[in-house]
Design a protein around this motif. Structure first.
Motif, PDB file in Angstrom:
ATOM      1  N   ARG A   1     110.333 -82.049  53.660  1.00  0.00           N
ATOM      2  CA  ARG A   1     111.165 -82.878  54.539  1.00  0.00           C
ATOM      3  C   ARG A   1     112.232 -82.146  55.315  1.00  0.00           C
ATOM      4  O   ARG A   1     113.354 -82.106  54.848  1.00  0.00           O
ATOM      5  CB  ARG A   1     111.763 -84.007  53.714  1.00  0.00           C
ATOM      6  CG  ARG A   1     110.827 -85.212  53.703  1.00  0.00           C
ATOM      7  CD  ARG A   1     111.432 -86.416  53.082  1.00  0.00           C
ATOM      8  NE  ARG A   1     112.577 -86.102  52.243  1.00  0.00           N
ATOM      9  CZ  ARG A   1     112.492 -85.539  51.016  1.00  0.00           C
ATOM     10  NH1 ARG A   1     111.332 -85.282  50.476  1.00  0.00           N
ATOM     11  NH2 ARG A   1     113.581 -85.297  50.334  1.00  0.00           N
ATOM     12  N   PRO A   2     111.969 -81.651  56.479  1.00  0.00           N
ATOM     13  CA  PRO A   2     110.628 -81.604  57.056  1.00  0.00           C
ATOM     14  C   PRO A   2     109.806 -80.484  56.427  1.00  0.00           C
ATOM     15  O   PRO A   2     110.347 -79.444  56.081  1.00  0.00           O
ATOM     16  CB  PRO A   2     110.890 -81.285  58.518  1.00  0.00           C
ATOM     17  CG  PRO A   2     112.152 -80.514  58.505  1.00  0.00           C
ATOM     18  CD  PRO A   2     112.963 -81.065  57.394  1.00  0.00           C
ATOM     19  N   LYS A   3     108.514 -80.722  56.295  1.00  0.00           N
ATOM     20  CA  LYS A   3     107.606 -79.717  55.740  1.00  0.00           C
ATOM     21  C   LYS A   3     107.643 -78.475  56.623  1.00  0.00           C
ATOM     22  O   LYS A   3     107.378 -78.546  57.819  1.00  0.00           O
ATOM     23  CB  LYS A   3     106.168 -80.270  55.717  1.00  0.00           C
ATOM     24  CG  LYS A   3     105.828 -81.053  54.459  1.00  0.00           C
ATOM     25  CD  LYS A   3     105.245 -80.146  53.354  1.00  0.00           C
ATOM     26  CE  LYS A   3     104.770 -80.974  52.144  1.00  0.00           C
ATOM     27  NZ  LYS A   3     104.565 -80.153  50.943  1.00  0.00           N
ATOM     28  N   ARG A   4     108.005 -77.391  56.021  1.00  0.00           N
ATOM     29  CA  ARG A   4     108.033 -76.128  56.760  1.00  0.00           C
ATOM     30  C   ARG A   4     107.396 -75.057  55.903  1.00  0.00           C
ATOM     31  O   ARG A   4     107.620 -75.013  54.684  1.00  0.00           O
ATOM     32  CB  ARG A   4     109.489 -75.703  57.070  1.00  0.00           C
ATOM     33  CG  ARG A   4     110.171 -76.565  58.092  1.00  0.00           C
ATOM     34  CD  ARG A   4     109.538 -76.392  59.452  1.00  0.00           C
ATOM     35  NE  ARG A   4     109.455 -77.647  60.199  1.00  0.00           N
ATOM     36  CZ  ARG A   4     110.456 -78.218  60.852  1.00  0.00           C
ATOM     37  NH1 ARG A   4     111.634 -77.667  60.882  1.00  0.00           N
ATOM     38  NH2 ARG A   4     110.274 -79.344  61.506  1.00  0.00           N
TER      39      ARG A   4
END
Lengths: 112, 112
Positions: free
Chosen positions: A74-77
């Motif tokens: 969250r956010p996928k990084r």
DNA sequence: TCCATAAAGTTCTTATTTGGAACTTGCTGC
DNA sequence: GCAGCAAGTTCCAAATAAGAACTTTATGGA
């Protein structure tokens, strides 16, 4: 002939090339050895289009040369890390570096 | 970005790749180290089209990695020999070979 | 609340490179 | 004078790459 057809070739050089035998892939690997790990870092550093970076990273992960790990939910990084297999490719890049330093000197200096 | 734009890059790996960073070029160089020297040998061995072989040999000669020497007058016939600069590229191919042997074993044997 | 920015991609259209086969040129030998 | 070889070149279709814009998920203000 398609280059992926080389992956079962009798010659180990050809098999290696089927995987990493293009300039963008090798430049991305160089960046990994320089400590980079993020998508945009690769795109900026190599000058390859995002499309290419995306494609090459996918291949490298599939081949287990790089590993895609999340460094943020969250956010996928994600970031890309060299595996042992990837690390063992280092000597190859060093031979390229040494050959380039010796035989392809820069004529006009590039400012950083 | 075009790969020839890499030839004045600050990074010696990038400069090397601008010259030899594609699979056909590297396969042709492999063949040179295996003792091949003629146009058709390269075309047959690598599986590249004659068009590509022609283009890559031209580049390699221009870069003084290979030397084009006539082995027959009437009809004019040429062979391509590694220069000193070309010979010094050998270690790079060996690292590729070693990496391939270790990390990309052939699953189904190819019958010569 | 609305706008800007950031990372990591994806999508789109156009340009460049390849692939594959056929053709050329200069000779040799039958 | 026909077939074959070596070393390329030429042609067109197919695959890849370039370049830019758009998407998604989230954060930090004004």
């Amino acid at each position: 002939m398609k280059w992926t057809d080389l992956d079962e070739n009798w010659c180990p050089v050809a098999r290696t090339l089927s995987l990493v035998g293009d300039r963008w892939t090798l430049l991305i690997l160089r960046d990994c050895f320089l400590g980079m790990s993020k998508f945009d870092e690769f795109a900026t550093s190599t000058g390859a289009t995002r499309h290419i970076v995306s494609d090459r990273l996918k291949r490298l992960v599939e081949a287990e040369i790089l590993e895609k790990v999340a460094y943020s939910e969250r956010p996928k990084r994600f970031e890309y890390k060299l595996t042992d297999k990837g690390n063992e490719f280092g000597p190859a890049l060093m031979t390229f570096r040494d050959w380039g330093k010796k035989h392809l000197p820069v004529r006009r200096p590039t400012h950083a």
